[in-house]
Motif scaffolding. Structure first.
Motif, PDB file in Angstrom:
ATOM      1  N   UNK A   1       0.866  -1.179   0.000  1.00 60.35           N
ATOM      2  CA  UNK A   1       0.000   0.000   0.000  1.00 60.35           C
ATOM      3  C   UNK A   1       0.903   1.229   0.000  1.00 60.35           C
ATOM      4  N   UNK A   2       1.091   1.860  -1.145  1.00 57.81           N
ATOM      5  CA  UNK A   2       1.932   3.060  -1.186  1.00 57.81           C
ATOM      6  C   UNK A   2       1.275   4.216  -0.439  1.00 57.81           C
ATOM      7  N   UNK A   3       2.082   4.974   0.284  1.00 60.24           N
ATOM      8  CA  UNK A   3       1.612   6.151   1.000  1.00 60.24           C
ATOM      9  C   UNK A   3       2.411   7.354   0.532  1.00 60.24           C
ATOM     10  N   UNK A   4       1.739   8.484   0.435  1.00 61.35           N
ATOM     11  CA  UNK A   4       2.408   9.727   0.069  1.00 61.35           C
ATOM     12  C   UNK A   4       2.088  10.765   1.136  1.00 61.35           C
ATOM     13  N   UNK A   5       3.115  11.208   1.855  1.00 67.04           N
ATOM     14  CA  UNK A   5       2.935  12.205   2.921  1.00 67.04           C
ATOM     15  C   UNK A   5       2.823  13.581   2.281  1.00 67.04           C
ATOM     16  N   UNK A   6       1.638  14.166   2.351  1.00 67.44           N
ATOM     17  CA  UNK A   6       1.379  15.467   1.755  1.00 67.44           C
ATOM     18  C   UNK A   6       1.332  16.582   2.803  1.00 67.44           C
ATOM     19  N   UNK A   7       1.827  16.293   3.999  1.00 63.94           N
ATOM     20  CA  UNK A   7       1.831  17.308   5.054  1.00 63.94           C
ATOM     21  C   UNK A   7       0.542  17.289   5.852  1.00 63.94           C
ATOM     22  N   UNK A   8      -0.498  17.948   5.318  1.00 59.01           N
ATOM     23  CA  UNK A   8      -1.788  18.011   6.009  1.00 59.01           C
ATOM     24  C   UNK A   8      -2.642  16.770   5.776  1.00 59.01           C
ATOM     25  N   UNK A   9      -2.245  15.923   4.822  1.00 55.24           N
ATOM     26  CA  UNK A   9      -2.963  14.679   4.613  1.00 55.24           C
ATOM     27  C   UNK A   9      -2.009  13.626   4.057  1.00 55.24           C
ATOM     28  N   UNK A  10      -2.419  12.376   4.174  1.00 57.91           N
ATOM     29  CA  UNK A  10      -1.667  11.260   3.606  1.00 57.91           C
ATOM     30  C   UNK A  10      -2.506  10.648   2.496  1.00 57.91           C
ATOM     31  N   UNK A  11      -1.896  10.486   1.341  1.00 56.73           N
ATOM     32  CA  UNK A  11      -2.588   9.856   0.213  1.00 56.73           C
ATOM     33  C   UNK A  11      -2.307   8.357   0.253  1.00 56.73           C
ATOM     34  N   UNK A  12      -3.370   7.578   0.310  1.00 60.67           N
ATOM     35  CA  UNK A  12      -3.286   6.122   0.391  1.00 60.67           C
ATOM     36  C   UNK A  12      -3.728   5.553  -0.946  1.00 60.67           C
ATOM     37  N   UNK A  13      -2.865   4.743  -1.557  1.00 66.10           N
ATOM     38  CA  UNK A  13      -3.154   4.180  -2.871  1.00 66.10           C
ATOM     39  C   UNK A  13      -3.371   2.677  -2.731  1.00 66.10           C
ATOM     40  N   UNK A  14      -4.516   2.197  -3.188  1.00 70.02           N
ATOM     41  CA  UNK A  14      -4.831   0.768  -3.134  1.00 70.02           C
ATOM     42  C   UNK A  14      -4.719   0.195  -4.540  1.00 70.02           C
ATOM     43  N   UNK A  15      -3.664  -0.554  -4.844  1.00 73.73           N
ATOM     44  CA  UNK A  15      -3.496  -1.104  -6.194  1.00 73.73           C
ATOM     45  C   UNK A  15      -4.319  -2.367  -6.384  1.00 73.73           C
TER      46      UNK A  15
ATOM     47  N   UNK B   1      -6.257  20.719  12.206  1.00 69.96           N
ATOM     48  CA  UNK B   1      -5.641  19.725  11.329  1.00 69.96           C
ATOM     49  C   UNK B   1      -4.204  19.472  11.779  1.00 69.96           C
ATOM     50  N   UNK B   2      -3.862  18.201  11.934  1.00 70.00           N
ATOM     51  CA  UNK B   2      -2.478  17.833  12.243  1.00 70.00           C
ATOM     52  C   UNK B   2      -1.693  17.856  10.935  1.00 70.00           C
ATOM     53  N   UNK B   3      -0.715  18.745  10.851  1.00 70.49           N
ATOM     54  CA  UNK B   3      -0.026  18.991   9.587  1.00 70.49           C
ATOM     55  C   UNK B   3       1.398  18.456   9.565  1.00 70.49           C
ATOM     56  N   UNK B   4       1.792  17.702  10.572  1.00 74.04           N
ATOM     57  CA  UNK B   4       3.162  17.196  10.610  1.00 74.04           C
ATOM     58  C   UNK B   4       3.181  15.848  11.326  1.00 74.04           C
TER      59      UNK B   4
ATOM     60  N   UNK C   1      -6.953  12.518   6.583  1.00 72.83           N
ATOM     61  CA  UNK C   1      -6.552  13.637   7.445  1.00 72.83           C
ATOM     62  C   UNK C   1      -6.833  13.268   8.894  1.00 72.83           C
ATOM     63  N   UNK C   2      -6.015  13.797   9.803  1.00 71.08           N
ATOM     64  CA  UNK C   2      -6.202  13.580  11.233  1.00 71.08           C
ATOM     65  C   UNK C   2      -6.303  14.939  11.915  1.00 71.08           C
ATOM     66  N   UNK C   3      -7.260  15.046  12.842  1.00 69.22           N
ATOM     67  CA  UNK C   3      -7.523  16.302  13.548  1.00 69.22           C
ATOM     68  C   UNK C   3      -7.301  16.106  15.044  1.00 69.22           C
ATOM     69  N   UNK C   4      -6.941  17.186  15.731  1.00 71.47           N
ATOM     70  CA  UNK C   4      -6.842  17.146  17.181  1.00 71.47           C
ATOM     71  C   UNK C   4      -8.252  17.145  17.777  1.00 71.47           C
TER      72      UNK C   4
END
Length: 313
Positions: A228-242, A269-272, A261-264
């Motif tokens: 499952x490839x993940x791409x850290x975009x800062x404010x969100x993580x892109x999850x790719x399901x092949x 928004x948790x950005x890091x 996205x994850x929030x407190x």
């Protein structure tokens, strides 16, 4: 029957699953090797769906095949929304919440609550009062939401998918899709004698389907369908399901993405450091193969499936 009785309940309480086959057809199951593969697959899907409904009803836990991460959350509230047709030019928006516990035995549903079909407006007011983040700026409940809330920290995770989430990402060596296609045309003499662009690993137009590695560094035993490839975009993580078989296998249709996205607990928004968040870890831990999609990778978490069953049954 479904809307007037089953979906008019405030809790998920019945475990039934339909199968459009006659008793005569089903009587041939068992050791009979002449039964069609289609029928066997239909029965298998029926039993899997019924088993998932039993889990949502709290009859049994969902066992995990891999150890649950030690830093994971142990009690969650799952939230989901669904907008359904309720007649001519009319729609109802339903909300469901599920309380789950996570331990070494797996995931166990403690309770369910949802919008009764005939009491949509009044019931939704109660949900929105408890979970005000379900409404947008226009005070409307957006369709197809999915949330995970950590009961201990109050942090919450939300997934995004749909037309505004891209369906593919290019290899980083290309500036854009036009440059990628132009490079292939030049390499293949303008594509004069071929009808389609190549899916070859040499061009690697779709790195998350073919190979996530740069040219020349690919591992010989790379198994794309298990990653499952993940791409850290800062404010969100892109999850790719092949696709489980990759782009060269039997399932050559493009797959999907989730932006997470994850929030407190106060909604910031948790950005890091999202890749270190226990909520994200457990969300990824509940992706499945061969359960929600027969012989393939599911594009949704098992927890999303629980919420969808609660909303639509």
């Amino acid at each position: 029957m479904k809307f007037a009785f089953l979906m008019n309940r405030a809790v998920f309480g019945f475990c039934t699953q339909g199968l459009d086959r006659s008793p005569a057809e089903l009587s041939g199951l068992g050791a009979n090797t002449n039964v069609s593969a289609t029928l066997r697959e239909e029965v298998k899907r029926c039993l899997v769906e019924l088993s998932l409904k039993e889990i949502v009803a709290g009859v049994k836990p969902f066992p995990v095949s891999h150890p649950v991460p030690s830093e994971t959350v142990h009690r969650l509230t799952l939230l989901g929304t669904r907008s359904l047709n309720s007649g001519r030019n009319s729609r109802k928006t339903l909300i469901a919440s599920i309380e789950v516990d996570i331990d070494s035995a797996g995931v166990r549903v403690r309770s369910t609550r949802r919008t009764p079909w005939s009491e949509e407006r009044l019931a939704n007011l109660g949900f929105v009062e408890q979970f005000p983040f379900l409404v947008d700026q226009d005070q409307e409940v957006r369709d197809r939401q999915f949330w995970m809330i950590d009961a201990t920290s109050g942090k919450r995770l939300r997934t995004w998918h749909g037309s505004f989430v891209p369906k593919l990402l290019l290899n980083q060596r290309y500036a854009g899709i036009e440059a990628a296609l132009a490079y292939q045309e030049n390499e293949r003499n303008g594509l004069r004698d071929v009808e389609f662009y190549s899916k070859s690993k040499f061009y690697n137009l779709l790195p998350y389907y073919i190979s996530m590695r740069d040219q020349g560094t690919k591992a010989r035993t790379e198994s794309l369908g298990q990653l499952i490839p993940l791409q850290d975009r800062g404010r969100w993580v892109r999850v790719f399901i092949p696709p489980a078989d990759g782009i060269d296998g039997t399932g050559t249709s493009l797959s999907g993405m989730r932006d997470v996205m994850v929030y407190t607990n106060n909604g910031e928004v948790i950005a890091d450091g999202l890749l270190d968040e226990p909520l994200l870890h457990f969300y990824l831990h509940t992706m499945t193969n061969g359960i929600l999609v027969s012989g393939g990778n599911s594009k949704m978490s098992l927890l999303e499936k629980f919420v969808r069953l609660t909303l639509e049954n």
